[in-house]
Motif scaffolding. Sequence first.
Motif, PDB file in Angstrom:
ATOM      1  N   LEU A 220       0.826  -1.315  -0.064  1.00 32.87           N
ATOM      2  CA  LEU A 220       0.204   0.174   0.042  1.00 32.87           C
ATOM      3  C   LEU A 220       0.721   1.209   0.083  1.00 32.87           C
ATOM      4  N   TYR A 221       0.225   2.395  -0.521  1.00 32.21           N
ATOM      5  CA  TYR A 221       0.837   3.764  -0.421  1.00 32.21           C
ATOM      6  C   TYR A 221       0.863   4.401   1.017  1.00 32.21           C
ATOM      7  N   ARG A 222       1.712   4.544   1.502  1.00 29.90           N
ATOM      8  CA  ARG A 222       2.057   5.468   2.769  1.00 29.90           C
ATOM      9  C   ARG A 222       2.307   6.766   2.666  1.00 29.90           C
ATOM     10  N   LEU A 223       1.433   7.672   2.992  1.00 29.23           N
ATOM     11  CA  LEU A 223       1.709   8.915   2.674  1.00 29.23           C
ATOM     12  C   LEU A 223       3.064   9.308   3.150  1.00 29.23           C
ATOM     13  N   LEU A 231       3.878  -5.110   3.331  1.00 24.86           N
ATOM     14  CA  LEU A 231       3.554  -5.622   4.721  1.00 24.86           C
ATOM     15  C   LEU A 231       4.881  -5.785   5.686  1.00 24.86           C
ATOM     16  N   SER A 232       5.903  -6.357   5.025  1.00 24.60           N
ATOM     17  CA  SER A 232       7.164  -6.426   5.705  1.00 24.60           C
ATOM     18  C   SER A 232       7.714  -5.148   6.050  1.00 24.60           C
ATOM     19  N   ARG A 233       7.683  -4.343   5.257  1.00 24.69           N
ATOM     20  CA  ARG A 233       8.146  -2.932   5.585  1.00 24.69           C
ATOM     21  C   ARG A 233       7.282  -2.175   6.791  1.00 24.69           C
ATOM     22  N   ARG A 234       5.970  -2.475   6.666  1.00 22.08           N
ATOM     23  CA  ARG A 234       5.309  -1.772   7.852  1.00 22.08           C
ATOM     24  C   ARG A 234       5.526  -2.456   8.997  1.00 22.08           C
ATOM     25  N   ILE A 235       5.721  -3.745   9.254  1.00 22.74           N
ATOM     26  CA  ILE A 235       5.996  -4.330  10.242  1.00 22.74           C
ATOM     27  C   ILE A 235       7.488  -3.871  10.886  1.00 22.74           C
ATOM     28  N   GLU A 258       3.992 -12.837   9.445  1.00 25.65           N
ATOM     29  CA  GLU A 258       3.013 -12.455   8.279  1.00 25.65           C
ATOM     30  C   GLU A 258       1.807 -13.675   8.187  1.00 25.65           C
ATOM     31  N   THR A 259       2.348 -14.889   8.327  1.00 28.26           N
ATOM     32  CA  THR A 259       1.517 -16.129   8.522  1.00 28.26           C
ATOM     33  C   THR A 259       0.332 -15.817   9.544  1.00 28.26           C
ATOM     34  N   TYR A 260       0.793 -15.446  10.778  1.00 25.65           N
ATOM     35  CA  TYR A 260      -0.124 -15.197  11.967  1.00 25.65           C
ATOM     36  C   TYR A 260      -1.015 -14.308  11.362  1.00 25.65           C
TER      37      TYR A 260
END
Lengths: 277, 111
Positions: A220-223, A231-235, A258-260
Amino acid sequence: MSVDGWMTGTKTPFEKGGRPRQWAGGFAAFAIAMTGIAAHAQPSDPRKSGTEYLSPATRALQSNDAENPAMLWVKAGEALFNEKPGADRKSCADCHTATVRPLKGIAAGYPRFSIAANRPLNLSMQINLCRQQHQKAATLQHESRELVSLETYVAHQSRGQPIAPWRDARMSQAFINGERHFKTRIGALDLSCADCHDRQAGKQLAGNVIPQAHPTAYPLYRLEWQGVGTLSRRIRNCMSGVRAEPFAHASAEMIELETYLASRAAGMTLETPGVRP
Amino acid sequence: MAAAIISLPAAIRRGDIVTVRALIQHPMETGYRRDAGGILLPRDLIRRFTCHVIEGDARMLAFSAELHAAIAANPLIAFSLKADRDCVLEFQWSGDNGFVHRESRSVRFLA
């Protein structure tokens, strides 16, 4: 609010000492947890996608394809999908069409166990595996514009599909470990993911609403990033937020987490590509 | 190569006021930020955006905008045009480091 209630089934994989059982027992509990979730994927579902916490302006940006900046990555990904980068002169599109190995709906089932790699992979890693094995091209860097674009293009083809974690015994250990990572306190702030995302979701943290951490709209785009990320970057952002050493991209621990998250969000609708503050 | 998305309403009637949306992938680097190692990131901005109406041999400027450092990456530019003629809309973004990106779309009316 608490989302513990509907996940109680997942507590059983742990023996008294907190050690996970062998996969057979673990998988049975995994299956129970999944049925529990399916039964709750109804209008009364207490789970909320991060999209529901957005300001009206950000939400409008996400819901309009003509304005959602992440659609630029979908478009760039489509161009890359048709390129022939490697020694084999094969594009992704040569092997994946609407009828042959179609990729529609595929992203909703990730992470999944790869026989070729003999381990669970997230979508980025599967795309890199195809580059390496099927295109004879160099692997792309994690979070590079090319890899994120390809992943966004592939995941966009699952928009509207329910998140459907792969029910494979070989994923059960990843699920068990992922749950443990989610509930283990980390970093100088000594907080677990669950401390914020299960117990404090919906409340404010320094001007942001704490979401429930469902992976419903990635990449996704994060402002804040001024771009699209996985998702990995967000985590990793959340991990450094609590002053912990972030799990490396593509590490076993990252895929377990990510699996969880995927099974915790089973049945929720995939909205890729999302927009977040 | 930059990706750009131009959107026009799917169905246009002659005389309609239509909203044109132009989105482009660009870092809009201000020239004031430093990287993790403290090195100044060189300025890389789109400076100008134009939309020309092409009608036969005539080429008329319909809309233009100057862009500056305070504009976010991947800028979205939306504006209105009165669709009163058969034409082609030609879009151009230009900026630092010789950046140029062009797109064109023809305006078709409902029968």
